[in-house]
Design a protein around this motif. Structure first.
Motif, mmCIF file in Angstrom:
data_model
loop_
_atom_site.group_PDB
_atom_site.id
_atom_site.type_symbol
_atom_site.label_atom_id
_atom_site.label_comp_id
_atom_site.label_asym_id
_atom_site.label_seq_id
_atom_site.Cartn_x
_atom_site.Cartn_y
_atom_site.Cartn_z
ATOM 1 N N PRO A 1 95.665 71.828 37.597
ATOM 2 C CA PRO A 1 96.078 71.406 37.425
ATOM 3 C C PRO A 1 95.139 71.348 35.936
ATOM 4 O O PRO A 1 96.709 70.972 34.310
ATOM 5 C CB PRO A 1 96.276 69.563 38.245
ATOM 6 C CG PRO A 1 96.398 70.218 39.389
ATOM 7 C CD PRO A 1 96.057 71.455 39.564
ATOM 8 N N VAL A 2 94.500 70.945 35.701
ATOM 9 C CA VAL A 2 93.143 71.124 34.345
ATOM 10 C C VAL A 2 93.729 72.407 34.159
ATOM 11 O O VAL A 2 93.531 71.799 32.911
ATOM 12 C CB VAL A 2 91.842 70.145 35.386
ATOM 13 C CG1 VAL A 2 91.025 70.805 34.085
ATOM 14 C CG2 VAL A 2 91.707 69.195 35.455
ATOM 15 N N GLN A 3 93.592 72.823 34.872
ATOM 16 C CA GLN A 3 93.981 74.526 34.287
ATOM 17 C C GLN A 3 95.291 74.241 33.097
ATOM 18 O O GLN A 3 94.874 75.293 32.087
ATOM 19 C CB GLN A 3 94.029 75.679 34.695
ATOM 20 C CG GLN A 3 92.457 76.137 35.093
ATOM 21 C CD GLN A 3 91.415 76.162 34.450
ATOM 22 O OE1 GLN A 3 91.999 77.122 33.142
ATOM 23 N NE2 GLN A 3 90.688 76.006 33.987
ATOM 24 N N ARG A 4 96.341 74.015 33.565
ATOM 25 C CA ARG A 4 97.155 73.292 33.035
ATOM 26 C C ARG A 4 97.316 72.466 32.094
ATOM 27 O O ARG A 4 97.645 73.098 30.437
ATOM 28 C CB ARG A 4 98.416 73.214 34.462
ATOM 29 C CG ARG A 4 98.868 74.702 35.153
ATOM 30 C CD ARG A 4 100.242 74.060 36.366
ATOM 31 N NE ARG A 4 99.801 72.811 37.009
ATOM 32 C CZ ARG A 4 99.472 73.842 38.003
ATOM 33 N NH1 ARG A 4 99.268 74.603 38.497
ATOM 34 N NH2 ARG A 4 99.299 72.311 38.825
ATOM 35 N N LEU A 5 97.033 72.038 32.012
ATOM 36 C CA LEU A 5 96.166 70.823 30.890
ATOM 37 C C LEU A 5 96.224 71.386 29.676
ATOM 38 O O LEU A 5 96.152 71.654 28.478
ATOM 39 C CB LEU A 5 95.143 69.720 31.204
ATOM 40 C CG LEU A 5 94.889 68.219 30.665
ATOM 41 C CD1 LEU A 5 96.258 68.203 29.681
ATOM 42 C CD2 LEU A 5 94.474 67.595 30.790
ATOM 43 N N ILE A 6 94.554 72.348 30.130
ATOM 44 C CA ILE A 6 93.889 73.290 29.053
ATOM 45 C C ILE A 6 94.394 74.336 28.588
ATOM 46 O O ILE A 6 94.608 74.166 27.245
ATOM 47 C CB ILE A 6 92.560 73.761 29.592
ATOM 48 C CG1 ILE A 6 91.335 73.188 30.826
ATOM 49 C CG2 ILE A 6 91.932 74.930 28.748
ATOM 50 C CD1 ILE A 6 90.311 73.067 30.928
ATOM 51 N N LYS A 7 95.325 74.943 28.677
ATOM 52 C CA LYS A 7 96.450 75.488 28.489
ATOM 53 C C LYS A 7 97.332 75.464 27.480
ATOM 54 O O LYS A 7 97.905 75.824 26.154
ATOM 55 C CB LYS A 7 97.184 76.694 29.718
ATOM 56 C CG LYS A 7 98.626 77.178 29.172
ATOM 57 C CD LYS A 7 98.625 78.516 30.473
ATOM 58 C CE LYS A 7 100.031 78.938 29.918
ATOM 59 N NZ LYS A 7 100.009 79.912 31.264
ATOM 60 N N ALA A 8 98.368 73.876 28.673
ATOM 61 C CA ALA A 8 99.091 73.035 27.534
ATOM 62 C C ALA A 8 98.375 72.553 25.888
ATOM 63 O O ALA A 8 99.278 72.682 24.825
ATOM 64 C CB ALA A 8 99.104 71.544 28.121
ATOM 65 N N LEU A 9 97.152 72.221 26.242
ATOM 66 C CA LEU A 9 96.540 71.805 24.902
ATOM 67 C C LEU A 9 96.300 72.908 23.854
ATOM 68 O O LEU A 9 96.623 72.635 22.568
ATOM 69 C CB LEU A 9 95.385 71.195 24.668
ATOM 70 C CG LEU A 9 95.090 69.974 25.561
ATOM 71 C CD1 LEU A 9 93.573 69.807 26.352
ATOM 72 C CD2 LEU A 9 95.405 68.749 25.082
ATOM 73 N N GLY A 10 95.855 73.454 24.161
ATOM 74 C CA GLY A 10 96.072 75.453 23.502
ATOM 75 C C GLY A 10 97.379 75.898 23.391
ATOM 76 O O GLY A 10 97.025 76.709 22.216
#
Length: 318
Positions: free
Chosen positions: A307-316
């Motif tokens: 989930p955190v990697q998906r959040l980081i990807k969404a931010l970018g």
């Protein structure tokens, strides 16, 4: 070449979303130390999905610093009374699953490391924080995300910027975006003042989930008809006292009996729009995490890497 338009201000009803995440995902999902992390994982995924879908330029997760404000309880003692787990000297304690409470702190840690702002107001609910931030916004379109229909009272087209409510009461996959036209079409209230009219209709019909009894014998449809005819709850209450007003005898009698309730409940249902809101930091949504090392460490410690990697990807990708 023109620059792309800035994205909306996204206001998330924090507790509404993490409660839904908690009940949607099995609590057998745990961190390495055995603590449940289902709400943390689900909430983080929801935030990532909302950022991807709405591409906001600004975002704040709004918090309940008091889930049952004193002024609402003083006006209507039944307000959320069925959710009280215990009474203490500082107020009432909400009945919350034991394994959810620690996850709220985990969620706030992840948000902080990601650089996502939280917002709260002493003595008030997240609804009041959202109402204040939406009402005072003058530049950016606002999208409120919640599973609480009470926030439909915030929709507006004018004055600009517009305010929309992304209602997730049936989950993100079935979420609905409401503006004045959609609130009017679904609930039968006038489109011109759909937000305030929805609050007035909700006061009339009541809401068992919030401990609002409503007016006996007045349901959704009759409440919408009455507000459409009289414009506001105040006008309707005045009409009950006016013998010349065009009100059926039975309806007048029902409303007359509920006069005290209506006068008390109206300010309970309406969100505060002038709260003293404090933010944890700027609400500008970052393209990269504020503290990437800490965020990755939290992800590993809480078994929330995906989930955190998906959040980081969404931010970018905004």
């Amino acid at each position: 070449m023109s620059s792309p338009a800035a994205g909306p201000l996204l206001l998330l009803d924090g507790a509404s979303l993490w409660f839904r995440a908690f009940y949607a995902i099995p609590d057998k999902i745990t961190a390495p130390d055995g603590r449940p992390v289902n709400a943390l994982r689900g909430f983080t995924d929801m935030v990532a999905a909302l950022i991807t879908q709405h591409r906001p330029s600004r975002l704040a997760v709004c918090l309940d610093l008091d889930w049952r404000p004193r002024f609402r309880v003083d006006l209507l003692p039944s307000y959320k009374a069925h959710r009280v787990a215990e009474e203490s000297g500082s107020g009432s304690v909400e009945e919350v699953p034991d394994i959810l409470t620690p996850q709220v702190d985990m969620i706030l840690e992840v948000l902080g490391a990601a650089g996502i702002a939280t917002a709260g107001a002493d003595g008030l609910e997240a609804d009041d924080v959202i109402g204040t931030l939406a009402d005072r916004e003058r530049d950016t379109p606002v999208i409120v995300v919640s599973g609480d229909r009470d926030l439909l009272q915030l929709v507006r087209d004018e004055p600009a910027p517009p305010v929309r409510v992304f209602y997730v009461g049936r989950g993100l996959a079935k979420a609905e975006l409401f503006g004045p036209a959609e609130v009017s079409a679904k609930y039968g209230v006038p489109q011109g003042n759909a937000g305030p009219a929805y609050a007035d209709m909700a006061t009339l019909r009541g809401d068992a989930s919030d401990g609002l009894p409503g007016v006996a014998g007045i349901g959704d449809k009759s409440a919408a008809v009455l507000i459409s005819r009289f414009g506001t709850l105040e006008n309707l209450v005045a009409a009950v006292q006016d013998p010349a007003a065009d009100l059926a005898k039975g309806v007048r009698a029902k409303l007359a009996v509920a006069d005290d309730y209506l006068k008390a409940a109206a300010p309970v249902v309406r969100v505060v729009r002038d709260a003293e809101v404090a933010l944890s930091g700027p609400d500008l949504l970052p393209a990269t995490p504020a503290d990437p090392d800490r965020l990755l460490a939290l992800a590993a410690g809480y078994n929330a890497e995906s989930p955190v990697q998906r959040l980081i990807k969404a931010l970018g990708k905004r």
